[in-house]
Design a protein around this motif. Structure first.
Motif, mmCIF file in Angstrom:
data_model
loop_
_atom_site.group_PDB
_atom_site.id
_atom_site.type_symbol
_atom_site.label_atom_id
_atom_site.label_comp_id
_atom_site.label_asym_id
_atom_site.label_seq_id
_atom_site.Cartn_x
_atom_site.Cartn_y
_atom_site.Cartn_z
ATOM 1 N N PHE A 1 -3.001 13.964 -11.406
ATOM 2 C CA PHE A 1 -2.919 12.505 -11.485
ATOM 3 C C PHE A 1 -2.536 11.859 -10.165
ATOM 4 N N ILE A 2 -2.311 12.687 -9.155
ATOM 5 C CA ILE A 2 -1.978 12.140 -7.846
ATOM 6 C C ILE A 2 -3.277 11.718 -7.173
ATOM 7 N N SER A 3 -3.296 10.520 -6.619
ATOM 8 C CA SER A 3 -4.543 10.038 -6.029
ATOM 9 C C SER A 3 -4.823 10.762 -4.716
ATOM 10 N N THR A 4 -6.101 10.696 -4.306
ATOM 11 C CA THR A 4 -6.501 11.403 -3.098
ATOM 12 C C THR A 4 -5.713 10.912 -1.889
ATOM 13 N N VAL A 5 -5.541 9.602 -1.818
ATOM 14 C CA VAL A 5 -4.832 9.053 -0.661
ATOM 15 C C VAL A 5 -3.411 9.586 -0.608
ATOM 16 N N VAL A 6 -2.746 9.581 -1.763
ATOM 17 C CA VAL A 6 -1.369 10.070 -1.794
ATOM 18 C C VAL A 6 -1.339 11.567 -1.503
ATOM 19 N N LEU A 7 -2.320 12.294 -2.015
ATOM 20 C CA LEU A 7 -2.372 13.735 -1.752
ATOM 21 C C LEU A 7 -2.461 14.002 -0.254
ATOM 22 N N VAL A 8 -3.346 13.277 0.413
ATOM 23 C CA VAL A 8 -3.474 13.461 1.862
ATOM 24 C C VAL A 8 -2.181 13.052 2.551
ATOM 25 N N GLY A 9 -1.553 11.990 2.055
ATOM 26 C CA GLY A 9 -0.260 11.578 2.598
ATOM 27 C C GLY A 9 0.776 12.675 2.443
ATOM 28 N N GLN B 1 -4.157 1.565 -3.061
ATOM 29 C CA GLN B 1 -4.571 2.785 -2.366
ATOM 30 C C GLN B 1 -5.027 2.519 -0.934
ATOM 31 N N VAL B 2 -5.627 1.356 -0.696
ATOM 32 C CA VAL B 2 -6.089 1.058 0.659
ATOM 33 C C VAL B 2 -4.900 0.843 1.591
ATOM 34 N N PHE B 3 -3.887 0.140 1.087
ATOM 35 C CA PHE B 3 -2.674 -0.037 1.896
ATOM 36 C C PHE B 3 -1.977 1.307 2.105
ATOM 37 N N LEU B 4 -2.033 2.135 1.066
ATOM 38 C CA LEU B 4 -1.428 3.463 1.189
ATOM 39 C C LEU B 4 -2.085 4.241 2.310
ATOM 40 N N ARG B 5 -3.409 4.118 2.401
ATOM 41 C CA ARG B 5 -4.097 4.839 3.475
ATOM 42 C C ARG B 5 -3.615 4.338 4.826
ATOM 43 N N GLU B 6 -3.516 3.011 4.971
ATOM 44 C CA GLU B 6 -3.080 2.463 6.256
ATOM 45 C C GLU B 6 -1.706 3.005 6.632
ATOM 46 N N ILE B 7 -0.810 3.076 5.637
ATOM 47 C CA ILE B 7 0.561 3.461 5.959
ATOM 48 C C ILE B 7 0.714 4.979 6.046
ATOM 49 N N LEU B 8 0.171 5.688 5.042
ATOM 50 C CA LEU B 8 0.411 7.131 4.979
ATOM 51 C C LEU B 8 -0.460 7.920 5.926
ATOM 52 N N VAL B 9 -1.753 7.579 5.966
ATOM 53 C CA VAL B 9 -2.685 8.407 6.708
ATOM 54 C C VAL B 9 -2.839 7.919 8.141
ATOM 55 N N LEU B 10 -2.984 6.599 8.298
ATOM 56 C CA LEU B 10 -3.183 6.077 9.644
ATOM 57 C C LEU B 10 -1.870 5.719 10.318
ATOM 58 N N SER B 11 -0.761 5.778 9.580
ATOM 59 C CA SER B 11 0.567 5.462 10.123
ATOM 60 C C SER B 11 0.629 4.086 10.757
ATOM 61 N N GLN B 12 -0.066 3.124 10.155
ATOM 62 C CA GLN B 12 -0.002 1.766 10.692
ATOM 63 C C GLN B 12 1.169 1.029 10.061
ATOM 64 N N VAL C 1 -12.300 14.321 2.454
ATOM 65 C CA VAL C 1 -12.713 14.762 3.781
ATOM 66 C C VAL C 1 -12.530 13.635 4.780
ATOM 67 N N PHE C 2 -12.958 12.448 4.383
ATOM 68 C CA PHE C 2 -12.864 11.312 5.292
ATOM 69 C C PHE C 2 -11.408 11.025 5.665
ATOM 70 N N LEU C 3 -10.532 11.115 4.670
ATOM 71 C CA LEU C 3 -9.129 10.822 4.919
ATOM 72 C C LEU C 3 -8.483 11.874 5.815
ATOM 73 N N MET C 4 -8.943 13.117 5.693
ATOM 74 C CA MET C 4 -8.320 14.185 6.478
ATOM 75 C C MET C 4 -8.987 14.370 7.836
ATOM 76 N N GLN C 5 -10.060 13.602 8.064
ATOM 77 C CA GLN C 5 -10.807 13.782 9.296
ATOM 78 C C GLN C 5 -10.081 13.173 10.486
ATOM 79 N N ASN C 6 -10.109 13.857 11.622
ATOM 80 C CA ASN C 6 -9.743 13.199 12.875
ATOM 81 C C ASN C 6 -10.631 13.759 13.969
#
Lengths: 340, 308
Positions: free
Chosen positions: A154-162, B241-252, A274-279
């Motif tokens: 139930f953890i979302s992809t964004v949170v998982l990558v976080g 989730q979009v804000f989460l990406r900015e904060i968690l993944v992109l560290s903005q 993949v997109f979220l983990m990409q750099n």
């Protein structure tokens, strides 16, 4: 007979889709002479385009987002779908461009590598886990274990990558802390290494889904005939032998079906994770077809080539479709089970 | 009689204790496997929660291993003071509630006719739907369709295209197998029309499958990121989730959120604390609800695994 008819219809649809999309893959060209539809159609088409251009620009003015969305009205580059008079027929030129590109081999190899690795690493876990859970004696403990192991689903992809990024951070994360405590040195940055992308991607996927994946197998295991188990016990089979010779064969058809479904997805790795983990540092192994399509189009800014991106997407879809038909046929032949 | 009972008890008791040596090794292996797997799942989760309530300095120094070091709710205070998080929460909540309602309604309206055996060209329509599960045009054609439907940058883009064919198919199968045709015949005898039949028979009788679908849709909406990322540019419409990406993944994390901090190490610790707290806050709603609805999910998988 009925199946043949269905296949015919499928074939018709594929051809139809191919025709449609090869029309829309044509590039923008200044000459309007190649296509001359009737006057009424042309006017209605161009009106529509103008309207959507206005709407698009309005959006850009009112909402200048941070995301790399195209900054120019994309209608002009689309072609026949929006405005029949603009785009000439270019046949399969976009497909040829992709096949000749150096990214063709790379994206396909990366896609297959990621999905095969995920399949091999992730497939046995739910089965073993279900068999183990099924032979647990303590019902309450079993419930608790299930509650915990289903959680990551139930953890979302964004949170998982976080979570991955925090836990595997080389200074403040758990990974860094533990390695430093054991060896006394700061470990290398995992996110800067291309190969660790693959392992992180696959094993976080296994972490997320093995508990959830076991539900299906557990449900199937309730169909095991208790009389068989009893008879085997009387005949002196120990618990392990009963699992191997009675429980496991009950699972086999389900395992085959699940395997088919996964093989059908061989060429479609989900875009999000993949997109979220990409750099930039792991692009060599992390550029897959869907992220490439995104970067060539919506994420491409002024360099976007929508026709080209659509061609790649269609190529991918067709391969997926053929794959699922093939594996389904194979399953029918060997496992006597199929999707339809 | 008493003798027989006592021997019976005896044998039962002994059969309960009796495990051969093989069995004992087997059970040991089973329990160890399960312990390892469960631990590997729960450990990162406990770690995240512990970090989120530890002191910022301890987090920055990497002192937290399993249990919290010190105690502070500073991270949570920051999260709830964050305007972006507030907007995201509000939008995600609206999308989840309204979107789930709309999607379940769409699913029922679509599944019911397809479950009726006398629908003309039923197989053809079913085929049209299920074909989209196997084949689709891809990202760009879908984007163009959404654009031409004028759905870009509207809240509807987050709620309408999320209709799931898979859910529709399992609903159809459920209605087909669980509601007998005789029911329709008998209520038609009593003068019930199709809409009444749908409203007062099909809907109440398919409550379990509706619950399953609603849960699938709700989790999907709450966790959905891709649609917002592709189709939305208006920040006021972004889901969490979009804000989460900015904060968690992109560290903005914008510096003005930490104006009162003095040193950079504290800043770093604070930023990480905020991330941990954010992970907890964003996931907690679903993780709190799911133990109560777990059995419906299991049911959904059972229904879904039926062929049809």
């Amino acid at each position: 007979m009925a199946r043949n008819k269905k296949l015919n219809i499928l074939a018709f649809f594929i051809i139809f889709a191919l025709i449609l999309v090869s029309c829309s893959t044509s590039k923008q060209n200044s000459s309007n002479t190649t296509n001359q539809p009737s006057a009424t159609q042309e006017t209605s088409g161009s009106e529509k385009t103008n309207e959507s251009n206005v709407a698009w620009e309005d959006q850009n003015v009112t909402a200048p987002g941070q995301l790399p969305i195209v900054k120019e009205p994309i209608t002009l580059t689309i072609g026949i779908a929006s405005n029949p008079s603009v785009s000439p027929w270019i046949g399969l030129a976009n497909f040829q461009k992709f096949f000749k590109s150096y990214l063709f081999k790379r994206t396909i190899v990366n896609t297959i590598r990621i999905s095969l690795y995920s399949l091999i690493a992730g497939f046995p876990f739910p089965i073993i886990f279900a068999l183990a859970l099924n032979s647990m004696v303590h019902a309450r403990l079993k419930k608790a274990v299930q509650l915990i192991t289903y959680m990551p689903h139930f953890i979302s992809t964004v949170v998982l990558v976080g979570i991955i990024m925090q836990v595997f951070h080389n200074t403040i994360g758990l990974y860094g802390t533990i390695v430093k405590a054991l060896t006394g040195q700061k470990p290398p940055d995992l996110f800067a290494k291309a190969n660790s992308f693959l392992h992180l991607y696959v094993w976080s996927g296994v972490w997320k889904s093995f508990g959830w994946g076991s539900i299906l197998y557990l449900a199937v295991l309730t169909n095991v005939n208790p009389e068989l188990l009893e008879a085997a016990e009387i005949d002196g089979a120990n618990r392990f032998q009963r699992v191997i010779h009675i429980d496991f064969p009950v699972l086999v058809p389900t395992i085959i079906i699940q395997f088919i479904l996964r093989m059908g997805d061989l060429m479609s790795v989900g875009f999000e994770k993949v997109f979220l983990m990409q750099n930039d540092l792991n692009l060599r192994v992390s550029e897959i077809i869907s992220t490439y399509v995104y970067k060539q189009s919506i994420g491409g800014g002024s360099a976007a080539d929508y026709g080209y991106a659509t061609a790649i997407g269609l190529f991918n879809s067709v391969i997926n479709f053929v794959l699922i038909i093939l594996v389904n046929k194979a399953a029918k032949k060997f496992g006597e089970t199929s999707l339809w | 009689m008493a003798n027989v009972q006592s021997t019976y008890k005896c044998t039962r008791k002994s059969s309960k204790i009796k495990h051969s040596k093989d069995d004992l090794t087997y059970y040991t292996i089973v329990y160890i496997t399960i312990a390892i797997l469960t631990f590997s799942v729960i450990y990162p989760i406990i770690y995240i929660v512990s970090c989120s309530i530890s002191l910022p300095s301890a987090v920055a120094a990497g002192k937290v291993v399993l249990f919290p070091v010190g105690f502070s709710l500073e991270g949570y205070k920051r999260v709830f003071a964050y305007e972006r998080v507030y907007i995201g929460f509000r939008n995600s909540f609206i999308y989840t509630v309204v979107g789930t309602f709309l999607n379940v309604a769409m699913t029922m309206i679509c599944a019911y006719p397809l479950a009726r055996k006398k629908l003309p060209h039923r197989n053809f329509f079913t085929f049209l739907f299920s074909f989209t599960m196997l084949f689709n045009g891809g990202m760009i054609p879908t984007y163009l369709v959404m654009r031409d439907l004028r759905l870009l940058n509207t809240p509807w883009i987050m709620m309408l295209p999320t209709f799931g064919v898979y859910n529709m198919i399992i609903t159809r199968t459920y209605i087909q197998t669980n509601i007998p045709d005789e029911l329709l015949e008998s209520v038609q005898m009593d003068g019930c029309n199709d809409i009444q039949y749908f409203w007062s028979f099909i809907l109440p009788l398919s409550k379990p499958v509706m619950a399953v679908c609603a849960l699938q849709y709700a989790v999907g909406h709450w966790n959905s990121y891709f649609n917002a990322f592709i189709y939305l540019t208006n920040k006021n419409l972004f889901p969490l989730q979009v804000f989460l990406r900015e904060i968690l993944v992109l560290s903005q994390i914008s510096p003005e959120d930490f104006v009162d901090e003095e040193t950079s190490i504290q800043l770093q610790g604070m930023a990480d604390l905020l991330k941990y707290a954010l992970i907890v806050v964003a996931t907690a709603p679903i993780l709190c609800v799911y133990p109560f609805v777990q059995k419906y999910f299991v049911k959904g998988i059972m229904i879904g695994s039926l062929k049809g």
